[in-house]
Write a protein that holds these residues in place. Structure first.
Motif, PDB file in Angstrom:
ATOM      1  N   PRO A  61       0.830  -1.205   0.000  1.00 43.47           N
ATOM      2  CA  PRO A  61       0.000   0.000   0.000  1.00 43.47           C
ATOM      3  C   PRO A  61       0.865   1.256   0.000  1.00 43.47           C
ATOM      4  O   PRO A  61       1.843   1.348   0.753  1.00 43.47           O
ATOM      5  CB  PRO A  61      -0.805  -0.123   1.293  1.00 43.47           C
ATOM      6  N   VAL A  62       0.512   2.220  -0.848  1.00 44.27           N
ATOM      7  CA  VAL A  62       1.317   3.432  -1.021  1.00 44.27           C
ATOM      8  C   VAL A  62       0.390   4.638  -1.006  1.00 44.27           C
ATOM      9  O   VAL A  62      -0.711   4.599  -1.584  1.00 44.27           O
ATOM     10  CB  VAL A  62       2.098   3.403  -2.352  1.00 44.27           C
ATOM     11  N   ARG A  63       0.853   5.695  -0.370  1.00 45.91           N
ATOM     12  CA  ARG A  63       0.161   6.983  -0.456  1.00 45.91           C
ATOM     13  C   ARG A  63       1.184   8.056  -0.767  1.00 45.91           C
ATOM     14  O   ARG A  63       2.258   8.092  -0.144  1.00 45.91           O
ATOM     15  CB  ARG A  63      -0.568   7.320   0.845  1.00 45.91           C
ATOM     16  N   VAL A  64       0.871   8.914  -1.726  1.00 48.75           N
ATOM     17  CA  VAL A  64       1.752  10.018  -2.098  1.00 48.75           C
ATOM     18  C   VAL A  64       0.971  11.317  -1.997  1.00 48.75           C
ATOM     19  O   VAL A  64      -0.140  11.428  -2.535  1.00 48.75           O
ATOM     20  CB  VAL A  64       2.314   9.841  -3.530  1.00 48.75           C
ATOM     21  N   VAL A  65       1.544  12.288  -1.299  1.00 52.59           N
ATOM     22  CA  VAL A  65       0.931  13.612  -1.147  1.00 52.59           C
ATOM     23  C   VAL A  65       2.016  14.661  -1.379  1.00 52.59           C
ATOM     24  O   VAL A  65       3.200  14.342  -1.458  1.00 52.59           O
ATOM     25  CB  VAL A  65       0.315  13.787   0.262  1.00 52.59           C
ATOM     26  N   GLY A  66       1.612  15.913  -1.488  1.00 50.37           N
ATOM     27  CA  GLY A  66       2.598  16.988  -1.520  1.00 50.37           C
ATOM     28  C   GLY A  66       3.324  17.073  -0.188  1.00 50.37           C
ATOM     29  O   GLY A  66       2.762  16.740   0.866  1.00 50.37           O
ATOM     30  N   ASP A  67       4.566  17.522  -0.204  1.00 53.82           N
ATOM     31  CA  ASP A  67       5.352  17.492   1.030  1.00 53.82           C
ATOM     32  C   ASP A  67       4.757  18.360   2.135  1.00 53.82           C
ATOM     33  O   ASP A  67       4.892  18.048   3.319  1.00 53.82           O
ATOM     34  CB  ASP A  67       6.818  17.862   0.772  1.00 53.82           C
ATOM     35  N   ALA A  68       4.049  19.434   1.786  1.00 53.80           N
ATOM     36  CA  ALA A  68       3.443  20.272   2.817  1.00 53.80           C
ATOM     37  C   ALA A  68       2.327  19.546   3.565  1.00 53.80           C
ATOM     38  O   ALA A  68       2.001  19.916   4.700  1.00 53.80           O
ATOM     39  CB  ALA A  68       2.912  21.559   2.199  1.00 53.80           C
ATOM     40  N   GLU A  69       1.762  18.493   2.967  1.00 51.30           N
ATOM     41  CA  GLU A  69       0.704  17.742   3.644  1.00 51.30           C
ATOM     42  C   GLU A  69       1.227  16.872   4.782  1.00 51.30           C
ATOM     43  O   GLU A  69       0.449  16.269   5.529  1.00 51.30           O
ATOM     44  CB  GLU A  69      -0.070  16.888   2.641  1.00 51.30           C
ATOM     45  N   LEU A  70       2.533  16.792   4.918  1.00 51.64           N
ATOM     46  CA  LEU A  70       3.094  16.024   6.033  1.00 51.64           C
ATOM     47  C   LEU A  70       3.032  16.789   7.352  1.00 51.64           C
ATOM     48  O   LEU A  70       3.168  16.191   8.421  1.00 51.64           O
ATOM     49  CB  LEU A  70       4.557  15.671   5.741  1.00 51.64           C
ATOM     50  N   LEU A  71       2.850  18.098   7.296  1.00 52.12           N
ATOM     51  CA  LEU A  71       2.998  18.910   8.504  1.00 52.12           C
ATOM     52  C   LEU A  71       1.925  18.606   9.537  1.00 52.12           C
ATOM     53  O   LEU A  71       2.226  18.480  10.732  1.00 52.12           O
ATOM     54  CB  LEU A  71       2.953  20.397   8.142  1.00 52.12           C
ATOM     55  N   VAL A  72       0.673  18.511   9.116  1.00 51.85           N
ATOM     56  CA  VAL A  72      -0.418  18.289  10.074  1.00 51.85           C
ATOM     57  C   VAL A  72      -0.245  16.946  10.783  1.00 51.85           C
ATOM     58  O   VAL A  72      -0.274  16.896  12.022  1.00 51.85           O
ATOM     59  CB  VAL A  72      -1.783  18.419   9.370  1.00 51.85           C
ATOM     60  N   PRO A  73      -0.060  15.822  10.068  1.00 46.60           N
ATOM     61  CA  PRO A  73       0.164  14.571  10.803  1.00 46.60           C
ATOM     62  C   PRO A  73       1.466  14.564  11.595  1.00 46.60           C
ATOM     63  O   PRO A  73       1.547  13.929  12.650  1.00 46.60           O
ATOM     64  CB  PRO A  73       0.161  13.500   9.707  1.00 46.60           C
ATOM     65  N   ALA A  74       2.488  15.276  11.133  1.00 46.19           N
ATOM     66  CA  ALA A  74       3.730  15.343  11.898  1.00 46.19           C
ATOM     67  C   ALA A  74       3.528  16.029  13.234  1.00 46.19           C
ATOM     68  O   ALA A  74       4.239  15.758  14.209  1.00 46.19           O
ATOM     69  CB  ALA A  74       4.809  16.058  11.097  1.00 46.19           C
TER      70      ALA A  74
END
Length: 301
Positions: free
Chosen positions: A97-110
């Motif tokens: 399973p793979v998910r790809v998002v823009g790098d800015a979308e990592l901030l909220v879950p981080a």
């Protein structure tokens, strides 16, 4: 009593504009934590991007290790279609399973959140979030030539524009003029145009001179102070744009080397945000964005 099944191997990858970080974990145990250059990353070619990511996984993980899930935050992955293309090509190679998002979308879950806005002001600037139905929305991030207000390269561009306007008004050079002409190795303000146009990499070559704008503001340049204040207002404007489109903006997770290393810019942003959206809470990100990719990978299991 049966033994508990082994924990799955999850991988999070943060592909930034300059460097890439991969973290692989089994349960709470780190299997790999690797940083490398983002050179060769081609997000507009899904097959090339998938090959690049697959090579990164194989060169980083121990021999024979197979991921159970993988999530990627990719710089310049700007549309759902583009991200989905990379994810499909990567899934075909890794069979996980793979998910790809823009790098800015990592901030909220981080930041340990499930909803909110991610705002980046590094070399460039962008704000992202998701509608109630899960659809992603991105505003800003249009490059240093025409956009990226509040990012390092955009601040340098606007500083040059402010100097040209001051020159046209017949004002004598100030601390900003002295600093920026020295940074671009030219003798006078009118020569800045050719110097800015002559660089090989607009974002990087403009952005690396942003510290002189802040230094000039600290030295008393009214022009530089106005440029920084305008940059902060522009960043707050990105969040306001998301709010106007119906996104929840109660939490604004802020990241990027420029805004987090320059209190003058952060304060200008926070002040403008409070004026425009009093209920929005800016939250400087203290954890690495790759932790957000790990969280997204775990959500796939």
């Amino acid at each position: 009593m049966q033994d508990a099944p082994p924990s799955p191997l999850v991988i999070g990858i943060d592909v930034g504009g300059t460097k890439t970080r991969l973290r692989a974990l089994i349960g709470a145990s780190t299997v790999a934590d690797h940083v490398r250059s983002s050179s060769g990353w081609r997000p507009h070619d899904p097959e090339a991007a998938a090959r690049w990511l697959t090579a990164l996984v194989h060169e980083t993980l121990p021999a024979g290790a197979r991921p159970a899930a993988l999530a990627v935050g990719g710089h310049a992955c700007e549309t759902p279609r583009q991200c989905a293309g990379i994810a499909a090509a990567l899934h075909a190679r890794l069979r996980a399973p793979v998910r790809v998002v823009g790098d800015a979308e990592l901030l909220v879950p981080a930041a340990g959140l499930t909803e909110g806005v991610g705002l980046v002001a590094g070399t460039g600037s962008v704000a992202v979030g998701r509608l109630a139905d899960g659809r992603p929305v991105q505003v800003g991030g249009w490059g240093a030539v025409l956009g990226d207000e509040g990012g390092a390269a955009g601040l340098v561009r606007e500083a040059a524009r402010a100097l040209w306007a001051a020159h046209d008004r017949g004002e004598p050079p100030d601390a900003l003029a002295t600093a920026l002409t020295a940074a671009f190795e030219v003798a006078e303000v009118p020569a800045l145009g050719a110097a800015l146009e002559g660089v090989s990499d607009v974002s990087a070559d403009w952005g690396r001179h942003a510290p002189v704008v802040f230094a000039a503001a600290d030295a008393g340049s009214v022009l530089a102070a106005e440029v920084v204040a305008d940059g902060g207002r522009a960043l707050a404007g990105l969040v306001a744009r998301l709010a106007a489109r119906g996104l929840a903006v109660d939490d604004v997770v802020v990241a990027g080397g420029t805004i987090l290393s320059q209190p003058r810019l952060y304060d200008a942003f926070a002040t403008a945000l409070a004026a425009a959206l009093p209920d929005a809470r800016p939250r400087p990100l203290r954890d690495p964005p790759v932790d957000g990719a790990v969280a997204l990978a775990r959500s796939l299991l």
